[in-house]
Design a protein around this motif. Structure first.
Motif, PDB file in Angstrom:
ATOM      1  N   LEU A   1       0.829  -1.201   0.000  1.00  0.00           N
ATOM      2  CA  LEU A   1       0.000   0.000   0.000  1.00  0.00           C
ATOM      3  C   LEU A   1       0.867   1.256   0.000  1.00  0.00           C
ATOM      4  O   LEU A   1       0.583   2.216  -0.739  1.00  0.00           O
ATOM      5  N   ALA A   2       1.907   1.268   0.803  1.00  0.00           N
ATOM      6  CA  ALA A   2       2.817   2.410   0.822  1.00  0.00           C
ATOM      7  C   ALA A   2       3.492   2.582  -0.531  1.00  0.00           C
ATOM      8  O   ALA A   2       3.635   3.712  -1.027  1.00  0.00           O
ATOM      9  N   LEU A   3       3.890   1.476  -1.139  1.00  0.00           N
ATOM     10  CA  LEU A   3       4.494   1.529  -2.464  1.00  0.00           C
ATOM     11  C   LEU A   3       3.538   2.159  -3.469  1.00  0.00           C
ATOM     12  O   LEU A   3       3.925   3.000  -4.285  1.00  0.00           O
ATOM     13  N   ALA A   4       2.266   1.778  -3.402  1.00  0.00           N
ATOM     14  CA  ALA A   4       1.272   2.344  -4.323  1.00  0.00           C
ATOM     15  C   ALA A   4       1.142   3.848  -4.117  1.00  0.00           C
ATOM     16  O   ALA A   4       1.118   4.621  -5.089  1.00  0.00           O
ATOM     17  N   ALA A   5       1.037   4.286  -2.871  1.00  0.00           N
ATOM     18  CA  ALA A   5       0.882   5.721  -2.593  1.00  0.00           C
ATOM     19  C   ALA A   5       2.081   6.514  -3.081  1.00  0.00           C
ATOM     20  O   ALA A   5       1.929   7.586  -3.687  1.00  0.00           O
ATOM     21  N   ASN A   6       3.262   5.995  -2.843  1.00  0.00           N
ATOM     22  CA  ASN A   6       4.474   6.715  -3.251  1.00  0.00           C
ATOM     23  C   ASN A   6       4.670   6.690  -4.757  1.00  0.00           C
ATOM     24  O   ASN A   6       5.118   7.674  -5.355  1.00  0.00           O
ATOM     25  N   SER A   7       4.322   5.590  -5.383  1.00  0.00           N
ATOM     26  CA  SER A   7       4.426   5.493  -6.838  1.00  0.00           C
ATOM     27  C   SER A   7       3.442   6.441  -7.517  1.00  0.00           C
ATOM     28  O   SER A   7       3.787   7.168  -8.455  1.00  0.00           O
ATOM     29  N   LEU A   8       2.202   6.465  -7.045  1.00  0.00           N
ATOM     30  CA  LEU A   8       1.187   7.332  -7.642  1.00  0.00           C
ATOM     31  C   LEU A   8       1.500   8.804  -7.413  1.00  0.00           C
ATOM     32  O   LEU A   8       1.133   9.658  -8.230  1.00  0.00           O
ATOM     33  N   ALA A   9       2.189   9.126  -6.320  1.00  0.00           N
ATOM     34  CA  ALA A   9       2.551  10.521  -6.056  1.00  0.00           C
ATOM     35  C   ALA A   9       3.434  11.085  -7.162  1.00  0.00           C
ATOM     36  O   ALA A   9       3.360  12.280  -7.475  1.00  0.00           O
ATOM     37  N   ARG A  10       4.254  10.241  -7.768  1.00  0.00           N
ATOM     38  CA  ARG A  10       5.099  10.696  -8.875  1.00  0.00           C
ATOM     39  C   ARG A  10       4.280  11.061 -10.099  1.00  0.00           C
ATOM     40  O   ARG A  10       4.770  11.731 -11.001  1.00  0.00           O
ATOM     41  N   ARG A  11       3.008  10.626 -10.117  1.00  0.00           N
ATOM     42  CA  ARG A  11       2.089  10.977 -11.209  1.00  0.00           C
ATOM     43  C   ARG A  11       1.018  11.952 -10.714  1.00  0.00           C
ATOM     44  O   ARG A  11      -0.006  12.132 -11.351  1.00  0.00           O
ATOM     45  N   GLN A  12       1.287  12.609  -9.560  1.00  0.00           N
ATOM     46  CA  GLN A  12       0.384  13.602  -8.981  1.00  0.00           C
ATOM     47  C   GLN A  12      -0.997  13.018  -8.686  1.00  0.00           C
ATOM     48  O   GLN A  12      -2.033  13.667  -8.875  1.00  0.00           O
ATOM     49  N   VAL A  13      -1.007  11.794  -8.175  1.00  0.00           N
ATOM     50  CA  VAL A  13      -2.251  11.113  -7.826  1.00  0.00           C
ATOM     51  C   VAL A  13      -2.179  10.673  -6.364  1.00  0.00           C
ATOM     52  O   VAL A  13      -1.136  10.192  -5.911  1.00  0.00           O
ATOM     53  N   ALA A  14      -3.271  10.842  -5.636  1.00  0.00           N
ATOM     54  CA  ALA A  14      -3.382  10.341  -4.268  1.00  0.00           C
ATOM     55  C   ALA A  14      -4.447   9.256  -4.225  1.00  0.00           C
ATOM     56  O   ALA A  14      -5.341   9.195  -5.075  1.00  0.00           O
ATOM     57  N   LEU A  15      -4.357   8.377  -3.240  1.00  0.00           N
ATOM     58  CA  LEU A  15      -5.379   7.366  -2.991  1.00  0.00           C
ATOM     59  C   LEU A  15      -6.494   8.009  -2.181  1.00  0.00           C
ATOM     60  O   LEU A  15      -6.246   8.630  -1.147  1.00  0.00           O
ATOM     61  N   GLU A  16      -7.734   7.864  -2.646  1.00  0.00           N
ATOM     62  CA  GLU A  16      -8.852   8.602  -2.064  1.00  0.00           C
ATOM     63  C   GLU A  16      -9.653   7.748  -1.084  1.00  0.00           C
ATOM     64  O   GLU A  16      -9.668   6.518  -1.165  1.00  0.00           O
ATOM     65  N   PRO A  17     -10.367   8.406  -0.132  1.00  0.00           N
ATOM     66  CA  PRO A  17     -11.222   7.660   0.803  1.00  0.00           C
ATOM     67  C   PRO A  17     -12.244   6.817   0.057  1.00  0.00           C
ATOM     68  O   PRO A  17     -12.831   7.258  -0.937  1.00  0.00           O
ATOM     69  N   GLY A  18     -12.435   5.599   0.538  1.00  0.00           N
ATOM     70  CA  GLY A  18     -13.375   4.683  -0.100  1.00  0.00           C
ATOM     71  C   GLY A  18     -12.775   3.852  -1.209  1.00  0.00           C
ATOM     72  O   GLY A  18     -13.404   2.890  -1.667  1.00  0.00           O
ATOM     73  N   TRP A  19     -11.577   4.202  -1.661  1.00  0.00           N
ATOM     74  CA  TRP A  19     -10.957   3.424  -2.735  1.00  0.00           C
ATOM     75  C   TRP A  19     -10.578   2.027  -2.247  1.00  0.00           C
ATOM     76  O   TRP A  19     -10.234   1.814  -1.079  1.00  0.00           O
ATOM     77  N   ILE A  20     -10.646   1.109  -3.166  1.00  0.00           N
ATOM     78  CA  ILE A  20     -10.241  -0.281  -2.951  1.00  0.00           C
ATOM     79  C   ILE A  20      -8.808  -0.436  -3.445  1.00  0.00           C
ATOM     80  O   ILE A  20      -8.457   0.054  -4.520  1.00  0.00           O
ATOM     81  N   VAL A  21      -7.989  -1.117  -2.668  1.00  0.00           N
ATOM     82  CA  VAL A  21      -6.605  -1.385  -3.083  1.00  0.00           C
ATOM     83  C   VAL A  21      -6.366  -2.887  -3.032  1.00  0.00           C
ATOM     84  O   VAL A  21      -6.397  -3.497  -1.950  1.00  0.00           O
ATOM     85  N   LEU A  22      -6.161  -3.484  -4.189  1.00  0.00           N
ATOM     86  CA  LEU A  22      -5.741  -4.883  -4.266  1.00  0.00           C
ATOM     87  C   LEU A  22      -4.232  -4.909  -4.107  1.00  0.00           C
ATOM     88  O   LEU A  22      -3.505  -4.339  -4.925  1.00  0.00           O
TER      89      LEU A  22
END
Length: 274
Positions: free
Chosen positions: A216-237
């Motif tokens: 999950l941390a990897l996803a958040a940090n990876s998406l930050a490089r594309r100016q994207v955050a993980l939002e409330p209610g989102w599902i993370v596989l």
């Protein structure tokens, strides 16, 4: 979400999006994109992925419901001959309701893998996200099954190929048991994978980057490089715990977890409605 591109690269991105979407919609597998675009790099592959999800949202009416991680386990990395995890998009069109049969008539050559799934209670934005801060953003944890379906023949691809193909995303479903993360030891949460009543594999949450919260941390940090955050209610596989198994007509795949219950993906027999 996509990076700035030259006109030539933009045309190639549009070609790749159209080619992969056509393969998905017509259930026609094909050779890797890199056979025709050998210098495709990872950043451009993510631009293809982002353009693909934008098309699904803006032109096809789908809604982003979360993200998935791919190739987080060593078993998956060995099978696919890659050495890095990746991120990809989930939309509402990929959700399979509990008890619904897997629509084989909409897929090319599906495979099934068990996953630990997070549903976020608050926004999670990188960079600098740790496993601890990532887990603190989780509202509930579920058992899950992902049905992957590469648009490439025989699941043969390079890392840029699979990133462009949205990490083979196709369908997913969640179990009925949702637990608070503090109630679980996710590294030790065990899963038994069963195909037609026969146990074919076992794993624990430690198979996913050592701990699913690391994924999950990897996803958040990876998406930050594309100016994207993980939002409330989102599902993370968080990624397949075991190697994926083929889903054949008439087959039933079940994942049984220690504390998260069971989740089942069943395919109709040949000739039955999906």
């Amino acid at each position: 979400m996509s990076k700035t591109t030259t006109p030539a690269t933009a045309r190639n991105i549009e070609w790749a999006v159209a080619t992969l979407r056509e393969a998905e919609l017509t259930r026609t597998d094909r050779g890797p994109i890199t056979e025709e675009w050998p210098d495709l790099d990872l950043d451009t592959a993510y631009a293809i992925q982002d353009e693909m999800v934008c098309r699904r949202v803006e032109s096809e009416g789908e809604t982003i419901v979360g993200v998935k991680l791919g190739l987080t386990s060593r078993a998956k990395q060995r099978r696919m001959n890659v050495d890095s995890p990746l991120t990809a998009w989930l939309t509402d069109a990929m959700v399979l309701p509990a008890g619904a049969p897997v629509p084989l008539d909409e897929l090319i050559h599906p495979r099934v893998e068990p996953e630990i799934v997070f549903v976020l209670g608050r926004r999670l934005a990188g960079p600098g996200v740790t496993a601890a801060t990532a887990l603190a953003a989780v509202e509930r944890v579920y058992a899950g099954i992902e049905i992957i379906d590469s648009r490439y023949t025989d699941f043969r691809f390079t890392l840029p190929d699979v990133v462009a193909d949205n990490a083979s995303a196709a369908r997913f479903l969640l179990g009925g048991v949702g637990r608070r993360p503090e109630e679980l030891d996710l590294a030790l949460e065990a899963c038994l994978l069963e195909v037609d009543g026969r146990v074919v594999d076992t794993a624990t949450g430690a198979a996913v980057q050592g701990h699913p919260a690391e994924a999950l941390a990897l996803a958040a940090n990876s998406l930050a490089r594309r100016q994207v955050a993980l939002e409330p209610g989102w599902i993370v596989l968080t990624g397949g715990m075991t190697d994926a198994v083929p889903l054949r007509p008439g087959s039933r795949v079940a994942a049984h977890f220690t504390n998260l219950g069971s989740v089942v993906a069943a395919a109709p027999a040949r000739g039955e409605a999906g």
